[in-house]
Design a protein around this motif. Structure first.
Motif, PDB file in Angstrom:
ATOM      1  N   ALA A 188      13.020 -73.963-121.977  1.00 20.99           N
ATOM      2  CA  ALA A 188      14.352 -74.636-121.658  1.00 20.99           C
ATOM      3  C   ALA A 188      13.857 -75.903-120.934  1.00 20.99           C
ATOM      4  O   ALA A 188      13.054 -75.695-119.730  1.00 20.99           O
ATOM      5  CB  ALA A 188      15.254 -73.650-120.839  1.00 20.99           C
ATOM      6  N   VAL A 189      14.417 -77.120-121.231  1.00 14.56           N
ATOM      7  CA  VAL A 189      14.226 -78.216-120.447  1.00 14.56           C
ATOM      8  C   VAL A 189      15.202 -78.291-119.187  1.00 14.56           C
ATOM      9  O   VAL A 189      14.628 -78.916-118.186  1.00 14.56           O
ATOM     10  CB  VAL A 189      14.654 -79.436-121.311  1.00 14.56           C
ATOM     11  CG1 VAL A 189      14.365 -80.817-120.542  1.00 14.56           C
ATOM     12  CG2 VAL A 189      13.511 -79.445-122.685  1.00 14.56           C
ATOM     13  N   GLN A 190      16.097 -77.687-119.184  1.00 12.74           N
ATOM     14  CA  GLN A 190      17.347 -77.796-117.980  1.00 12.74           C
ATOM     15  C   GLN A 190      16.852 -76.966-117.180  1.00 12.74           C
ATOM     16  O   GLN A 190      16.156 -75.731-117.466  1.00 12.74           O
ATOM     17  CB  GLN A 190      18.631 -77.629-118.593  1.00 12.74           C
ATOM     18  CG  GLN A 190      18.842 -76.169-119.214  1.00 12.74           C
ATOM     19  CD  GLN A 190      20.070 -76.150-120.241  1.00 12.74           C
ATOM     20  OE1 GLN A 190      20.400 -77.080-121.059  1.00 12.74           O
ATOM     21  NE2 GLN A 190      20.863 -75.270-119.404  1.00 12.74           N
ATOM     22  N   THR A 191      17.002 -77.172-115.982  1.00  9.97           N
ATOM     23  CA  THR A 191      16.545 -76.234-114.724  1.00  9.97           C
ATOM     24  C   THR A 191      17.685 -75.409-114.113  1.00  9.97           C
ATOM     25  O   THR A 191      17.483 -74.469-113.131  1.00  9.97           O
ATOM     26  CB  THR A 191      15.743 -77.132-113.635  1.00  9.97           C
ATOM     27  OG1 THR A 191      16.654 -78.260-113.162  1.00  9.97           O
ATOM     28  CG2 THR A 191      14.682 -77.755-114.325  1.00  9.97           C
ATOM     29  N   SER A 192      18.680 -75.920-114.679  1.00 11.83           N
ATOM     30  CA  SER A 192      19.933 -74.898-114.219  1.00 11.83           C
ATOM     31  C   SER A 192      20.912 -74.842-115.258  1.00 11.83           C
ATOM     32  O   SER A 192      20.775 -75.337-116.109  1.00 11.83           O
ATOM     33  CB  SER A 192      20.717 -75.890-112.903  1.00 11.83           C
ATOM     34  OG  SER A 192      21.128 -76.969-113.390  1.00 11.83           O
ATOM     35  N   ASN A 193      22.059 -73.901-114.961  1.00 12.32           N
ATOM     36  CA  ASN A 193      22.842 -73.596-116.191  1.00 12.32           C
ATOM     37  C   ASN A 193      23.636 -74.947-116.538  1.00 12.32           C
ATOM     38  O   ASN A 193      23.898 -75.806-115.713  1.00 12.32           O
ATOM     39  CB  ASN A 193      23.869 -72.493-115.764  1.00 12.32           C
ATOM     40  CG  ASN A 193      23.187 -71.352-115.385  1.00 12.32           C
ATOM     41  OD1 ASN A 193      21.935 -71.196-115.907  1.00 12.32           O
ATOM     42  ND2 ASN A 193      23.896 -70.522-114.499  1.00 12.32           N
ATOM     43  N   THR A 194      23.964 -74.989-117.897  1.00 15.51           N
ATOM     44  CA  THR A 194      25.053 -76.114-118.037  1.00 15.51           C
ATOM     45  C   THR A 194      26.274 -75.727-117.756  1.00 15.51           C
ATOM     46  O   THR A 194      26.862 -74.679-118.030  1.00 15.51           O
ATOM     47  CB  THR A 194      24.916 -76.365-119.783  1.00 15.51           C
ATOM     48  OG1 THR A 194      23.797 -76.785-120.175  1.00 15.51           O
ATOM     49  CG2 THR A 194      26.087 -77.355-120.178  1.00 15.51           C
TER      50      THR A 194
END
Length: 370
Positions: A73-79
């Motif tokens: 996952a590129v994102q470090t937090s929830n969308t």
């Protein structure tokens, strides 16, 4: 034994040498699959002072395909999403660590074991789709990013992948876990989706003249649905409903339109027509209020003016600034807005499907004073 043979054994010396060659560049993923490695040995010796050489046959083998990949996952937090939001995006990266150019088949699901991500999953996103970043900007561009598989990804190359889903409009929904699964597939034909690779039977010996396929990938999640050496990898991300309510307010005003006597500045006399205006405002920027329904019971000492409901007007501070869309009393109006008048309960209803954050809309109706 002849004297010639004896002299060779006594006076000759021999030195063995080995010469090899491989015709491919080595990358971080190792020598490319299909590379032919050829090795030839040589022996040098002298006979009565004369140097001699002799070569062995060439020993040849082909480098096999070591299948490996990473999915993260590129994102470090929830969308962060809102109830009823469409096309919410999760972002992942797939890296080809196989020693060859490969296609990658992609799939999104919501099979996520407990403990893979923090929190408690309590709803499923709908209409999950997978798209590959076509222009490399790292941002999902609808209509531009349309590829649904990774095509011809070179060894050590990476591709950004988007999972796009819709969020149900269900009160109480807070967290949805989503998985991206990438499977290594056959490459070599640009523009054509390759079939998932099938490993060579490990019980068979190495086939030196052809490329065997060996899965070398690890268990990508430790406790989830992925397992080691299956030619696939998984990564996980989550949709989080961050706003469960909006700052919605309703302001009501009345205005005497006519009294049958005064030419200007009409008064609230018996028989006068009064317009009520209801302005609903959503002050929460970025979050829509869906299914807004306004209801108002006709006050005592008044009579509803048939066919006077209008919805969708611009309003401010409780005042209708413009006219809205006329609504039939029986609710038969087809269009963006709806409403009706119930003659039994004497209730006016107005419906607004979506009120965007930071916007206001108004509904109005009229009565006569008894």
């Amino acid at each position: 034994m002849s004297r010639y043979t004896l002299r060779l054994l006594l006076t000759g010396t021999a030195i063995a040498a080995s010469v090899g060659s491989a015709y491919a560049q080595t990358t971080g993923s190792g020598t490319a699959a299909g590379t032919v490695v050829t090795n030839t040995a040589q022996a040098s010796y002298t006979v009565n002072g004369a140097a001699q050489t002799v070569s062995s046959n060439a020993a040849t083998f082909v480098v096999d395909r070591k299948v490996n990949l990473t999915v993260a996952a590129v994102q470090t937090s929830n969308t962060q999403v809102s109830l009823g939001q469409n096309s919410a995006v999760l972002t992942f990266k797939v890296t080809n660590t196989t020693n060859g150019t490969q296609d990658f088949n992609l799939a999104a699901d919501q099979i996520v074991s407990t403990g893979v991500l923090p929190g408690a999953d309590n709803f499923d996103a709908t209409n999950l789709r997978v798209f590959v970043d076509s222009n490399g900007n790292g941002v999902y561009d609808p209509g531009v990013d349309t590829a649904t598989y990774i095509d011809e990804l070179p060894e050590d190359g990476s591709a950004t992948v988007f999972v796009v889903g819709d969020i149900p409009n269900t009160a109480g929904d807070t967290l949805a876990f989503v998985s991206l699964k990438a499977t290594v597939a056959a490459g070599g034909t640009p523009g054509t989706q390759g079939a998932a690779l099938v490993p060579t039977d490990p019980a068979l010996p190495d086939t030196q003249g052809s490329v065997d396929i060996v899965f070398a990938d690890n268990d990508s999640d430790g406790i989830g649905p992925d397992i080691a050496r299956n030619g696939s990898g998984r990564a996980y991300a989550a949709y989080e409903v961050s706003v469960h309510n909006v700052a919605l307010s309703v302001v009501k005003s009345s205005q005497v339109l006519s009294d049958g006597i005064s030419g200007v500045n009409p008064k609230a006399l018996p028989g006068a027509v009064v317009q009520y205006c209801l302005t609903v405002n959503n002050a929460t920027i970025g979050t829509a209020a869906n299914g807004v329904t306004l209801t108002d019971v006709i006050p005592a000492n008044t009579t509803y003016v048939p066919g006077s409901i209008q919805v969708g007007a611009l309003g401010g501070a409780g005042v209708c600034l413009t006219g809205g869309v006329p609504i039939a009393d029986d609710g038969s109006t087809v269009g963006l807005y709806g409403g009706s008048f119930n003659t039994t309960s004497k209730t006016v209803t107005a419906t607004i499907p979506t009120l965007l954050g930071g916007t206001s809309l108004a509904a109005s109706f009229r009565v006569t004073i008894n």
